[in-house]
Design an enzyme around this catalytic site. Structure first.
Site, PDB file in Angstrom:
ATOM      1  NE  ARG A 198      32.459  -3.906 -27.646  1.00 47.65           N
ATOM      2  CZ  ARG A 198      31.235  -4.026 -28.151  1.00 47.65           C
ATOM      3  NH1 ARG A 198      30.193  -3.645 -27.436  1.00 47.65           N
ATOM      4  NH2 ARG A 198      31.043  -4.530 -29.349  1.00 47.65           N
ATOM      5  CG  MET A 199      35.214  -9.802 -27.035  1.00 43.54           C
ATOM      6  SD  MET A 199      34.372 -10.871 -25.834  1.00 43.54           S
ATOM      7  CE  MET A 199      34.831 -12.481 -26.462  1.00 43.54           C
TER       8      MET A 199
ATOM      9  NE  ARG B 118      45.140  -0.790 -36.438  1.00 41.62           N
ATOM     10  CZ  ARG B 118      44.402   0.258 -36.788  1.00 41.62           C
ATOM     11  NH1 ARG B 118      44.991   1.300 -37.377  1.00 41.62           N
ATOM     12  NH2 ARG B 118      43.111   0.291 -36.565  1.00 41.62           N
TER      13      ARG B 118
ATOM     14  CE  LYS C 138      31.990 -17.526 -29.944  1.00 37.11           C
ATOM     15  NZ  LYS C 138      31.555 -16.530 -30.906  1.00 37.11           N
TER      16      LYS C 138
ATOM     17  CD  GLU D 140      24.835 -15.470 -29.489  1.00 37.68           C
ATOM     18  OE1 GLU D 140      24.953 -14.400 -30.126  1.00 37.68           O
ATOM     19  OE2 GLU D 140      25.775 -15.997 -28.860  1.00 37.68           O
ATOM     20  CE1 TYR D 141      24.058 -14.910 -35.176  1.00 35.73           C
ATOM     21  CE2 TYR D 141      22.780 -14.715 -37.190  1.00 35.73           C
ATOM     22  CZ  TYR D 141      23.909 -14.410 -36.455  1.00 35.73           C
ATOM     23  OH  TYR D 141      24.874 -13.599 -36.983  1.00 35.73           O
TER      24      TYR D 141
END
Length: 305
Positions: free
Chosen positions: A12-13, A33, A176, A183-184
């Site tokens: 997705r990223m 892959r 990061k 964020e948590y």
């Protein structure tokens, strides 16, 4: 091919990052892959696809820039091991995984022995990154980051905003990691607050309206609140959602770093532990507590259905 980059890993990223780079004018060669995924993206967008890592490396001009957007650990390491013999001195490998910064430092030392430069890149933005841009936290030498900077400017929300050369190798993934720990805590605070609002049934509060109002002028306004307001408009009860919250590992690493540095981080640590509790790890603790109350006070114990 001027301004060319190879993108390895089209989840997705990775796929959306490749799309944003292509839309921003970069010459992108994609590899996955599962080759059909790369070929489908190439047909959709017009960018080039490589069927093998050898073909990917051959398609890029020197000095090459290859961005690995793969799961941290074995998946990233195995691709680095396969790529290194194919690369030349001065080429750049970017590790965009949510990796531990200590792992990145060790990985960089191995890569740089071959004369290949290494950049660790923390990437935030999720599924919205294609549209809004990504926050990018990168570590590495000045020369290595300079080689990657044209692509960072495309991926970021603006060429001069949303990306930062944080420092030496490992610093990007460290920043990061702490970002995800914060964020948590933010997510936990919002979730608890809305649970309290919902629990005051006598007021019949419209949680969607509260969230929308808080988005304008409030000190708790944030992108997480924006997202919460959006899903609360559709469903406030959330009865169909299982009360299980996964953790990616970066919250744990942040808590461990806080312990190593002897820096108090109770909010992040407790938010992490609440995620573990949601995964069933608190079940035995709760059973013990129920039995203790039964033993000392005769309080009733509820049995499993």
């Amino acid at each position: 091919m001027k301004n060319a980059i190879g993108m390895v890993g089209l989840g997705r990223m990775g796929a959306n990052m490749a799309r944003r780079l292509h839309q921003g004018g970069a010459q992108v060669v994609v590899y996955n892959r599962h080759v059909d995924k790369a070929e489908a993206l190439a047909r959709e967008s017009g960018m080039a696809a490589a069927g093998t890592l050898e073909a990917l490396v051959a398609a890029l001009p020197s000095p090459r820039v290859l961005w690995l957007m793969l799961p941290a650990g074995d998946a990233t390491q195995s691709h680095i091991d396969a790529l290194l013999p194919l690369l030349s001195a001065g080429d750049v490998l970017v590790n965009g995984a949510n990796a531990q910064h200590e792992t990145s430092i060790a990985q960089a030392a191995h890569v740089e022995q071959a004369g290949v430069r290494y950049v660790d890149a923390g990437v935030s933005g999720g599924v919205w990154g294609l549209q809004e841009g990504y926050a990018l936290m990168v570590g590495g030498s000045r020369e290595a980051v300079a080689a990657v900077a044209p692509f960072l400017r495309i991926l970021a929300p603006a060429p001069d905003q949303g990306w930062l050369h944080c420092g030496p190798v490992g610093s990007g993934h460290f920043v990061k990691m702490v970002h995800n720990g914060i964020e948590y805590g933010m997510m936990q605070a919002l979730a608890e607050g809305f649970a309290i609002l919902k629990g005051k049934e006598a007021f019949h509060l419209d949680l969607a309206q509260v969230a929308e109002m808080w988005r304008h002028g409030s000190v708790v306004r944030s992108w997480l609140l924006d997202l919460s307001a959006d899903f609360l408009k559709k469903d406030q009860a959330l009865d169909s959602i299982a009360p299980v919250v996964a953790d990616s590992g970066e919250g744990l690493w942040t808590a461990q770093a806080a312990l190593d540095l002897k820096i108090p981080a109770p909010v992040i640590t407790l938010a992490l532990q609440m995620r573990w509790a949601s995964q069933g790890h608190a079940d035995y603790t709760a059973r013990m507590l129920a039995m203790m109350r039964n033993e000392f006070g005769g309080h009733a114990v509820q049995k499993e259905a």
